[in-house]
Write a protein that holds these residues in place. Structure first.
Motif, PDB file in Angstrom:
ATOM      1  N   ASP A   1      -8.064   2.372  -2.143  1.00 51.71           N
ATOM      2  CA  ASP A   1      -8.026   0.968  -2.537  1.00 51.71           C
ATOM      3  C   ASP A   1      -8.037   0.751  -4.048  1.00 51.71           C
ATOM      4  N   SER A   2      -7.721   1.767  -4.834  1.00 47.88           N
ATOM      5  CA  SER A   2      -7.481   1.549  -6.266  1.00 47.88           C
ATOM      6  C   SER A   2      -6.121   0.880  -6.414  1.00 47.88           C
ATOM      7  N   SER A   3      -5.850   0.330  -7.611  1.00 51.49           N
ATOM      8  CA  SER A   3      -4.650  -0.500  -7.718  1.00 51.49           C
ATOM      9  C   SER A   3      -3.888  -0.281  -9.024  1.00 51.49           C
TER      10      SER A   3
ATOM     11  N   ARG B   1      -1.651  -0.732  -3.843  1.00 54.75           N
ATOM     12  CA  ARG B   1      -2.971  -0.200  -3.523  1.00 54.75           C
ATOM     13  C   ARG B   1      -2.864   1.175  -2.878  1.00 54.75           C
TER      14      ARG B   1
ATOM     15  N   PRO C   1      -2.360   4.675  -6.666  1.00 55.16           N
ATOM     16  CA  PRO C   1      -1.262   4.078  -5.898  1.00 55.16           C
ATOM     17  C   PRO C   1       0.106   4.673  -6.225  1.00 55.16           C
TER      18      PRO C   1
ATOM     19  N   ARG D   1       0.848  -1.198   0.000  1.00 58.79           N
ATOM     20  CA  ARG D   1       0.000   0.000   0.000  1.00 58.79           C
ATOM     21  C   ARG D   1       0.877   1.239   0.000  1.00 58.79           C
TER      22      ARG D   1
ATOM     23  N   THR E   1       0.887  -5.952  -6.471  1.00 59.19           N
ATOM     24  CA  THR E   1      -0.291  -5.104  -6.590  1.00 59.19           C
ATOM     25  C   THR E   1      -0.122  -3.950  -5.614  1.00 59.19           C
TER      26      THR E   1
END
Length: 338
Positions: free
Chosen positions: A285-287, A281, A254, A240, A279
């Motif tokens: 919480d978009s990725s 984030r 992100p 994250r 991934t």
């Protein structure tokens, strides 16, 4: 309605981060290279940046991308990223916005299932591979400019916060990377105000205590952003990120260039293998997907070649201008919370 100096824009965001694109009305910026053009805006005439980003036409929580003819034979288009503080050299979310606009508006021809677009940017050449279907640009993968570490485990004294340990790395621009666990703050939308307020405070201290200069692009000589780093519970290959931009707001995406800087730091610590993909984030919480492709060099520095991918969506068009009698022809600035 009497408007002069009008610009036409397409409204677009990449994974939540707005990066509108000027598609008409702007003149070419002087300069032999895209880096020269960026320097011209930052050092000589930034009126187009202020016109687009200052209120009432703009706001701090956005970028505007200024399309330019490419200055190099191996690129299809060039552009410069305008933000509320200055013009910037590189941004993955803005690359995704620009490619999506170029293809979905027909400014460049779309070929399905994949269209390759080569972008001339101040930080260097970026190759974009756009996945296309039914006239839409569904996803854009970017071969990013190489990232490298400037310094690891740097101690920074921050007023009212204390001693913070940071890594300094380049991913298209320079970042201070801060593990949010040092401050006992998790990256989430609910903590956005605390993250932005604390982050800009740390960034100001970092800029006073650290100096940088890109080995090949000497005008890139400032730590531009701070990125808080965190993990995602239960997923070893999900990370994250929360990038803090001046004057004190968070990147909704992100952050691709920050992701490259983070991968460079992981590689420098021996914690990243060739081919590994994460991934990334954001606070909302978009990725993005971020992959370490291979080792490389920038000058005499060990560097990483990476690929970052994400999605962009058009959401409107607009024409902006100024009334000849407007007392604020280039707009005005207020604090982000005002």
């Amino acid at each position: 309605m009497q408007l002069s100096h009008t610009l036409n824009l397409v409204n677009v965001h990449a994974e939540g981060e707005v990066g509108n694109v000027i598609v008409g009305g702007a003149l070419d910026v002087p300069g032999e290279t895209m880096a020269d053009k960026m320097d011209y805006i930052n050092e000589v005439d930034d009126s187009i940046r202020r016109f687009c980003l200052n209120q009432p036409r703009g706001k701090p929580q956005m970028s505007v991308n200024l399309l330019q003819p490419s200055t190099r034979d191996d690129a299809d288009a060039g552009f410069i990223i305008l933000q509320c503080d200055r013009a910037h050299a590189m941004s993955a979310s803005n690359c995704i916005c620009v490619v999506t606009v170029l293809l979905e508006t027909g400014m460049l021809p779309m070929t399905e299932p994949e269209t390759v677009v080569r972008l001339d940017m101040p930080a260097g050449l970026v190759t974009a591979m756009a996945q296309c279907r039914d006239g839409r640009c569904e996803r854009v993968a970017l071969d990013m400019v190489p990232g490298f570490v400037e310094a690891l485990d740097v101690k920074i004294q921050v007023p009212d916060v204390g001693t913070i340990t940071i890594d300094v790395a380049f991913g298209g621009c320079y970042y201070a990377l801060v593990d949010s666990g040092q401050l006992d703050i998790r990256i989430c939308a609910e903590n956005a105000e605390m993250l932005s307020r604390t982050g800009i405070q740390i960034l100001e201290a970092v800029r006073q205590q650290c100096s940088v200069r890109h080995p090949k692009l000497p005008s890139l000589d400032e730590i531009v952003y701070l990125m808080f780093t965190d993990h995602v519970d239960g997923d070893a290959h999900a990370l994250r990120n929360c990038t803090i931009l001046p004057p004190g707001r968070i990147d909704r995406s992100p952050c691709g260039t920050g992701s490259v800087a983070r991968l460079a730091a992981l590689r420098a610590r021996g914690q990243l293998e060739v081919g590994e993909c994460f991934t990334m984030r954001s606070a909302i919480d978009s990725s993005f997907e971020a992959q370490f492709v291979h080792d490389t060099k920038v000058g005499d520095r060990a560097a990483v070649q990476t690929r970052v991918s994400g999605r962009g969506w058009l959401f409107g068009t607009q024409t902006i201008g100024v009334d000849p009698h407007d007392p604020f022809p280039l707009g005005y600035e207020l604090g982000i919370g005002a």
